[in-house]
Write a protein that holds these residues in place. Structure first.
Motif, PDB file in Angstrom:
ATOM      1  N   ALA A  58     -35.837  11.387 -29.857  1.00  0.00           N
ATOM      2  CA  ALA A  58     -35.779  10.242 -30.776  1.00  0.00           C
ATOM      3  C   ALA A  58     -35.695  10.601 -32.260  1.00  0.00           C
ATOM      4  CB  ALA A  58     -36.965   9.310 -30.518  1.00  0.00           C
ATOM      5  N   PRO A  59     -36.430  11.607 -32.756  1.00  0.00           N
ATOM      6  CA  PRO A  59     -36.358  11.919 -34.187  1.00  0.00           C
ATOM      7  C   PRO A  59     -35.004  12.456 -34.648  1.00  0.00           C
ATOM      8  CG  PRO A  59     -38.358  12.848 -33.199  1.00  0.00           C
ATOM      9  CD  PRO A  59     -37.469  12.416 -32.082  1.00  0.00           C
ATOM     10  N   HIS A  60     -34.145  12.817 -33.701  1.00  0.00           N
ATOM     11  CA  HIS A  60     -32.887  13.481 -34.043  1.00  0.00           C
ATOM     12  C   HIS A  60     -31.682  12.545 -34.062  1.00  0.00           C
ATOM     13  CE1 HIS A  60     -34.816  17.456 -33.698  1.00  0.00           C
ATOM     14  NE2 HIS A  60     -35.512  16.890 -32.719  1.00  0.00           N
ATOM     15  N   VAL A  61     -31.883  11.274 -33.686  1.00  0.00           N
ATOM     16  CA  VAL A  61     -30.773  10.319 -33.624  1.00  0.00           C
ATOM     17  C   VAL A  61     -31.207   8.974 -34.203  1.00  0.00           C
ATOM     18  CG1 VAL A  61     -29.741  11.441 -31.603  1.00  0.00           C
ATOM     19  CG2 VAL A  61     -31.401   9.571 -31.280  1.00  0.00           C
ATOM     20  N   LYS A  62     -30.241   8.063 -34.331  1.00  0.00           N
ATOM     21  CA  LYS A  62     -30.534   6.733 -34.886  1.00  0.00           C
ATOM     22  C   LYS A  62     -31.274   5.857 -33.880  1.00  0.00           C
ATOM     23  CE  LYS A  62     -28.264   2.716 -37.017  1.00  0.00           C
ATOM     24  NZ  LYS A  62     -26.950   2.134 -37.433  1.00  0.00           N
ATOM     25  N   HIS A  63     -30.756   5.804 -32.647  1.00  0.00           N
ATOM     26  CA  HIS A  63     -31.363   4.933 -31.650  1.00  0.00           C
ATOM     27  C   HIS A  63     -31.056   5.449 -30.250  1.00  0.00           C
ATOM     28  CE1 HIS A  63     -33.137   1.251 -30.121  1.00  0.00           C
ATOM     29  NE2 HIS A  63     -32.145   1.164 -29.253  1.00  0.00           N
ATOM     30  N   ILE A  64     -32.000   5.231 -29.335  1.00  0.00           N
ATOM     31  CA  ILE A  64     -31.808   5.588 -27.932  1.00  0.00           C
ATOM     32  C   ILE A  64     -32.059   4.358 -27.067  1.00  0.00           C
ATOM     33  CG2 ILE A  64     -32.597   6.983 -25.975  1.00  0.00           C
ATOM     34  CD1 ILE A  64     -33.426   9.141 -27.940  1.00  0.00           C
ATOM     35  N   VAL A  65     -31.086   4.038 -26.231  1.00  0.00           N
ATOM     36  CA  VAL A  65     -31.261   3.052 -25.170  1.00  0.00           C
ATOM     37  C   VAL A  65     -31.573   3.842 -23.903  1.00  0.00           C
ATOM     38  CG1 VAL A  65     -30.167   1.263 -23.772  1.00  0.00           C
ATOM     39  CG2 VAL A  65     -29.685   1.393 -26.223  1.00  0.00           C
ATOM     40  N   ALA A  66     -32.755   3.624 -23.325  1.00  0.00           N
ATOM     41  CA  ALA A  66     -33.177   4.391 -22.156  1.00  0.00           C
ATOM     42  C   ALA A  66     -33.365   3.447 -20.980  1.00  0.00           C
ATOM     43  CB  ALA A  66     -34.468   5.143 -22.454  1.00  0.00           C
ATOM     44  N   THR A  67     -32.736   3.761 -19.847  1.00  0.00           N
ATOM     45  CA  THR A  67     -32.745   2.858 -18.699  1.00  0.00           C
ATOM     46  C   THR A  67     -33.273   3.541 -17.441  1.00  0.00           C
ATOM     47  OG1 THR A  67     -30.541   3.360 -17.801  1.00  0.00           O
ATOM     48  CG2 THR A  67     -30.651   1.849 -19.685  1.00  0.00           C
ATOM     49  N   ASP A  68     -33.773   2.733 -16.534  1.00  0.00           N
ATOM     50  CA  ASP A  68     -34.214   3.229 -15.233  1.00  0.00           C
ATOM     51  C   ASP A  68     -34.235   2.054 -14.266  1.00  0.00           C
ATOM     52  OD1 ASP A  68     -35.655   6.056 -14.398  1.00  0.00           O
ATOM     53  OD2 ASP A  68     -36.281   4.404 -13.108  1.00  0.00           O
ATOM     54  N   ILE A  69     -34.163   2.328 -12.970  1.00  0.00           N
ATOM     55  CA  ILE A  69     -34.238   1.241 -11.991  1.00  0.00           C
ATOM     56  C   ILE A  69     -35.677   0.817 -11.732  1.00  0.00           C
ATOM     57  CG2 ILE A  69     -32.081   1.874 -10.851  1.00  0.00           C
ATOM     58  CD1 ILE A  69     -33.783   3.045  -8.565  1.00  0.00           C
ATOM     59  N   SER A  70     -36.635   1.645 -12.127  1.00  0.00           N
ATOM     60  CA  SER A  70     -38.035   1.406 -11.797  1.00  0.00           C
ATOM     61  C   SER A  70     -38.790   0.725 -12.936  1.00  0.00           C
ATOM     62  CB  SER A  70     -38.729   2.727 -11.437  1.00  0.00           C
ATOM     63  OG  SER A  70     -40.122   2.553 -11.363  1.00  0.00           O
ATOM     64  N   ASP A  71     -39.279  -0.486 -12.682  1.00  0.00           N
ATOM     65  CA  ASP A  71     -40.124  -1.179 -13.658  1.00  0.00           C
ATOM     66  C   ASP A  71     -41.394  -0.381 -13.954  1.00  0.00           C
ATOM     67  OD1 ASP A  71     -38.978  -3.613 -11.709  1.00  0.00           O
ATOM     68  OD2 ASP A  71     -38.844  -4.031 -13.852  1.00  0.00           O
ATOM     69  N   LYS A  72     -41.960   0.212 -12.909  1.00  0.00           N
ATOM     70  CA  LYS A  72     -43.215   0.943 -13.065  1.00  0.00           C
ATOM     71  C   LYS A  72     -43.031   2.163 -13.963  1.00  0.00           C
ATOM     72  CE  LYS A  72     -45.285  -1.843 -10.200  1.00  0.00           C
ATOM     73  NZ  LYS A  72     -46.217  -2.873 -10.695  1.00  0.00           N
ATOM     74  N   MET A  73     -41.925   2.860 -13.796  1.00  0.00           N
ATOM     75  CA  MET A  73     -41.625   3.994 -14.671  1.00  0.00           C
ATOM     76  C   MET A  73     -41.527   3.527 -16.125  1.00  0.00           C
ATOM     77  SD  MET A  73     -41.089   7.034 -13.103  1.00  0.00           S
ATOM     78  CE  MET A  73     -40.620   7.735 -11.520  1.00  0.00           C
ATOM     79  N   LEU A  74     -40.830   2.415 -16.332  1.00  0.00           N
ATOM     80  CA  LEU A  74     -40.598   1.932 -17.689  1.00  0.00           C
ATOM     81  C   LEU A  74     -41.860   1.366 -18.329  1.00  0.00           C
ATOM     82  CD1 LEU A  74     -37.085   0.293 -17.265  1.00  0.00           C
ATOM     83  CD2 LEU A  74     -37.639   2.526 -18.237  1.00  0.00           C
ATOM     84  N   ASP A  75     -42.755   0.801 -17.534  1.00  0.00           N
ATOM     85  CA  ASP A  75     -44.050   0.359 -18.070  1.00  0.00           C
ATOM     86  C   ASP A  75     -44.808   1.540 -18.669  1.00  0.00           C
ATOM     87  OD1 ASP A  75     -43.566  -2.236 -17.298  1.00  0.00           O
ATOM     88  OD2 ASP A  75     -44.795  -2.132 -15.482  1.00  0.00           O
ATOM     89  N   ILE A  76     -44.811   2.641 -17.941  1.00  0.00           N
ATOM     90  CA  ILE A  76     -45.473   3.856 -18.428  1.00  0.00           C
ATOM     91  C   ILE A  76     -44.767   4.381 -19.670  1.00  0.00           C
ATOM     92  CG2 ILE A  76     -46.019   6.258 -17.872  1.00  0.00           C
ATOM     93  CD1 ILE A  76     -46.236   5.318 -14.902  1.00  0.00           C
ATOM     94  N   ALA A  77     -43.429   4.378 -19.619  1.00  0.00           N
ATOM     95  CA  ALA A  77     -42.640   4.885 -20.756  1.00  0.00           C
ATOM     96  C   ALA A  77     -42.918   4.089 -22.021  1.00  0.00           C
ATOM     97  CB  ALA A  77     -41.147   4.826 -20.402  1.00  0.00           C
ATOM     98  N   ASP A  78     -42.970   2.774 -21.903  1.00  0.00           N
ATOM     99  CA  ASP A  78     -43.156   1.953 -23.098  1.00  0.00           C
ATOM    100  C   ASP A  78     -44.568   2.098 -23.660  1.00  0.00           C
ATOM    101  OD1 ASP A  78     -41.571   0.337 -24.817  1.00  0.00           O
ATOM    102  OD2 ASP A  78     -42.805  -1.378 -24.263  1.00  0.00           O
ATOM    103  N   ARG A  79     -45.543   2.283 -22.793  1.00  0.00           N
ATOM    104  CA  ARG A  79     -46.907   2.544 -23.284  1.00  0.00           C
ATOM    105  C   ARG A  79     -46.957   3.852 -24.058  1.00  0.00           C
ATOM    106  NH1 ARG A  79     -48.533   0.539 -18.112  1.00  0.00           N
ATOM    107  NH2 ARG A  79     -48.992   2.657 -17.357  1.00  0.00           N
TER     108      ARG A  79
END
Length: 206
Positions: A58-79
């Motif tokens: 993230a510190p090396h670019v303007k923006h990252i869109v990060a995707t996954d099929i798993s809601d549970k994975m993304l809940d952890i990622a966003d925390r």
């Protein structure tokens, strides 16, 4: 895909606690990728899991869109993202086809340790090519199931029967490279850190 989502939702807590098996190789992949990045770049990572790699980049670019099929994975990622105070990553549940992603809108697409888990790799690679701006890069690392040990090739179906392994796609190094070339990519860099895996930076023609 439904079965894959259920598998990764169930696996998410354990996955989040797992350690990187080969830290030296992981750090080299990060360094190579960041050599390509520019501060004004928009980046897409699909199959981002719990977001660890996206947060490092993230510190090396303007923006990252990060995707996954798993809601549970993304809940952890966003925390994790909120705890780290990172504001230039947005997490989205879905696939490259289901999400509203515009053609030629990314400077780089990352598909890390995910391609061998997909049922239709050709469709995915074609979609990545479509999403990249001319001259953009596709950074991928994947297991080469056709080239791992015979023992593991026998064990994977057994593990799948008892829900201890997800779907895996079997292709070789040459098969994977051919898929990239057929989709219109040129290879900038190819590295096999060990038998049965490959890391590639491929570029869309300008």
């Amino acid at each position: 895909m439904k079965d894959s989502k259920a598998f990764w939702d169930k696996t998410a807590p354990r996955y989040a606690k797992s350690k990187i098996q080969d830290e030296k190789t992981y750090q080299k992949k990060l360094a190579i990728t960041q050599e390509y990045f520019r501060p004004d770049w928009s980046v897409l990572e699909f199959g981002c899991g719990t977001g660890s790699t996206a947060m490092i980049h993230a510190p090396h670019v303007k923006h990252i869109v990060a995707t996954d099929i798993s809601d549970k994975m993304l809940d952890i990622a966003d925390r994790k993202r909120k705890a780290a105070g990172i504001e230039n990553i947005s997490f989205h549940q879905g696939t490259l086809d289901s999400l509203d992603l515009q053609a030629e809108s990314f400077d780089a697409v990352l598909g890390l340790n995910v391609l061998h888990l997909l049922e239709d790799v050709d469709v995915t690679i074609t979609r990545v090519h479509e999403l990249l701006r001319p001259g953009g890069i596709f950074v991928s690392s994947t297991a080469l199931i056709d080239e791992i040990s015979v023992l593991w090739r026998w064990l994977i179906p057994v593990m799948q029967l008892v829900n201890l392994a997800p779907y895996v796609n079997r292709f070789s190094r040459q098969g994977f490279v051919s898929k990239l070339v057929d989709a219109g990519f040129n290879l900038d860099l190819e590295w096999q850190p060990r038998k049965g895996s490959i890391f590639i930076v491929a570029r869309k023609a300008t």
